[in-house]
Write a protein that holds these residues in place. Sequence first.
Motif, PDB file in Angstrom:
ATOM      1  N   UNK A 167      -6.809   5.858  -9.630  1.00 24.42           N
ATOM      2  CA  UNK A 167      -6.584   5.372  -8.261  1.00 24.42           C
ATOM      3  C   UNK A 167      -6.464   3.850  -8.223  1.00 24.42           C
ATOM      4  N   UNK A 173       0.816  -1.213   0.000  1.00 30.16           N
ATOM      5  CA  UNK A 173       0.000   0.000   0.000  1.00 30.16           C
ATOM      6  C   UNK A 173       0.855   1.271   0.000  1.00 30.16           C
ATOM      7  N   UNK A 229       2.089   1.599  -3.501  1.00 29.67           N
ATOM      8  CA  UNK A 229       0.960   2.111  -4.294  1.00 29.67           C
ATOM      9  C   UNK A 229       0.847   3.632  -4.126  1.00 29.67           C
ATOM     10  N   UNK A 236      -6.137  11.910  -2.126  1.00 27.87           N
ATOM     11  CA  UNK A 236      -6.070  11.798  -3.589  1.00 27.87           C
ATOM     12  C   UNK A 236      -7.486  11.720  -4.180  1.00 27.87           C
ATOM     13  N   UNK A 237      -8.419  11.195  -3.411  1.00 32.17           N
ATOM     14  CA  UNK A 237      -9.818  11.219  -3.832  1.00 32.17           C
ATOM     15  C   UNK A 237     -10.319  12.650  -3.975  1.00 32.17           C
ATOM     16  N   UNK A 238      -9.958  13.481  -3.013  1.00 31.93           N
ATOM     17  CA  UNK A 238     -10.314  14.907  -3.116  1.00 31.93           C
ATOM     18  C   UNK A 238      -9.662  15.523  -4.350  1.00 31.93           C
ATOM     19  N   UNK A 261      -1.767   5.211   5.431  1.00 31.46           N
ATOM     20  CA  UNK A 261      -2.103   4.725   4.085  1.00 31.46           C
ATOM     21  C   UNK A 261      -3.431   5.328   3.620  1.00 31.46           C
ATOM     22  N   UNK A 262      -4.468   5.185   4.464  1.00 38.91           N
ATOM     23  CA  UNK A 262      -5.808   5.660   4.091  1.00 38.91           C
ATOM     24  C   UNK A 262      -5.827   7.182   3.946  1.00 38.91           C
ATOM     25  N   UNK A 310      -8.952  14.191  -7.065  1.00 38.51           N
ATOM     26  CA  UNK A 310      -9.597  13.760  -8.317  1.00 38.51           C
ATOM     27  C   UNK A 310     -10.805  14.645  -8.655  1.00 38.51           C
ATOM     28  N   UNK A 359      -3.688   4.095   9.066  1.00 34.72           N
ATOM     29  CA  UNK A 359      -4.167   5.479   9.069  1.00 34.72           C
ATOM     30  C   UNK A 359      -3.387   6.318   8.042  1.00 34.72           C
ATOM     31  N   UNK A 383      -4.782   8.095   0.424  1.00 32.72           N
ATOM     32  CA  UNK A 383      -5.783   7.698  -0.586  1.00 32.72           C
ATOM     33  C   UNK A 383      -6.988   8.639  -0.515  1.00 32.72           C
ATOM     34  N   UNK A 384      -7.389   8.963   0.714  1.00 35.88           N
ATOM     35  CA  UNK A 384      -8.513   9.882   0.931  1.00 35.88           C
ATOM     36  C   UNK A 384      -8.236  11.242   0.264  1.00 35.88           C
TER      37      UNK A 384
END
Lengths: 159, 159
Positions: A148, A4, A7, A131-133, A124-125, A135, A122, A128-129
Amino acid sequence: METFFRYNWIVREQWYAWCEDIPLEELLRPRTGGVGSILQTFFHVIDVEWSWLQLLQGKPDDPEDFEDYKTLEAVRQYDRKLRPDVEAFVVAWDPSMEKKAYIHPESKDKVAQESWGEVMRHVIAHEIHHMGQMSVWAREVGKKPVSANVIGKGLIIPD
Amino acid sequence: METFFRYNWIVREQWYAWCEDIPLEELLRPRTGGVGSILQTFFHVIDVEWSWLQLLQGKPDDPEDFEDYKTLEAVRQYDRKLRPDVEAFVVAWDPSMEKKAYIHPESKDKVAQESWGEVMRHVIAHEIHHMGQMSVWAREVGKKPVSANVIGKGLIIPD
């Protein structure tokens, strides 16, 4: 655990490359949600990743100021500066550390609420969280976001 | 692996509760980025999670249509319907499955590019990514988003 992190680092590098075509003004523009701007989000992700791992190891976590990193190249350099510490810890991760108690240095008298395994997830997430924003903001800028997808990156070669 | 799925399910339930105060019109409103609306994002996350795990097991992956699930309660019911399958697979996960090859049913002649470990992480990251988008949309709606924190949820109790 390492998969992760790898990634996240691949995706982060792809986002840096994505940023190369975006004017600095757009990278610094205040956005709805998150920590405020595209560049500040990268700074925050790098900073949080390093800080948590320093804290786990009882090492100093000297805060830096985003004011000193307000270009894409400065953010990338910040990442390059901190990555070796992070990578060394991640590569040395052992499942026996999962339930190790994390005691915050300023509350040594309290019962530990967190385990090292939780803290690692925490971190890791957290990326990712954010990077969602990113996007969503990418679409606002009018550009296709970085994928993603975990699959397709050759992270775990099948037998 | 299970820890991250449990994290996602906790956060998803918190988002459902968050949605209770939002008019249906807002939940269905087209948004910038992602799959279009708040409710459709939940539907997509539930659907993708289940579908990938069905595919790994060589089980049928019959697609459902979001048109039939356009209320918060319908989405929650869809989740409740699929969760037992997903949970059974996740609970039975064994590290020996990490490098198992995933062969897409429609391309059996091709060399497998994905491993089961990658697919599982893909499903995990997929939901976190979409909840990151949700957090931006939450601010657009004028409401504080659900926390993305892994820590503080009692997922791994320290020794």
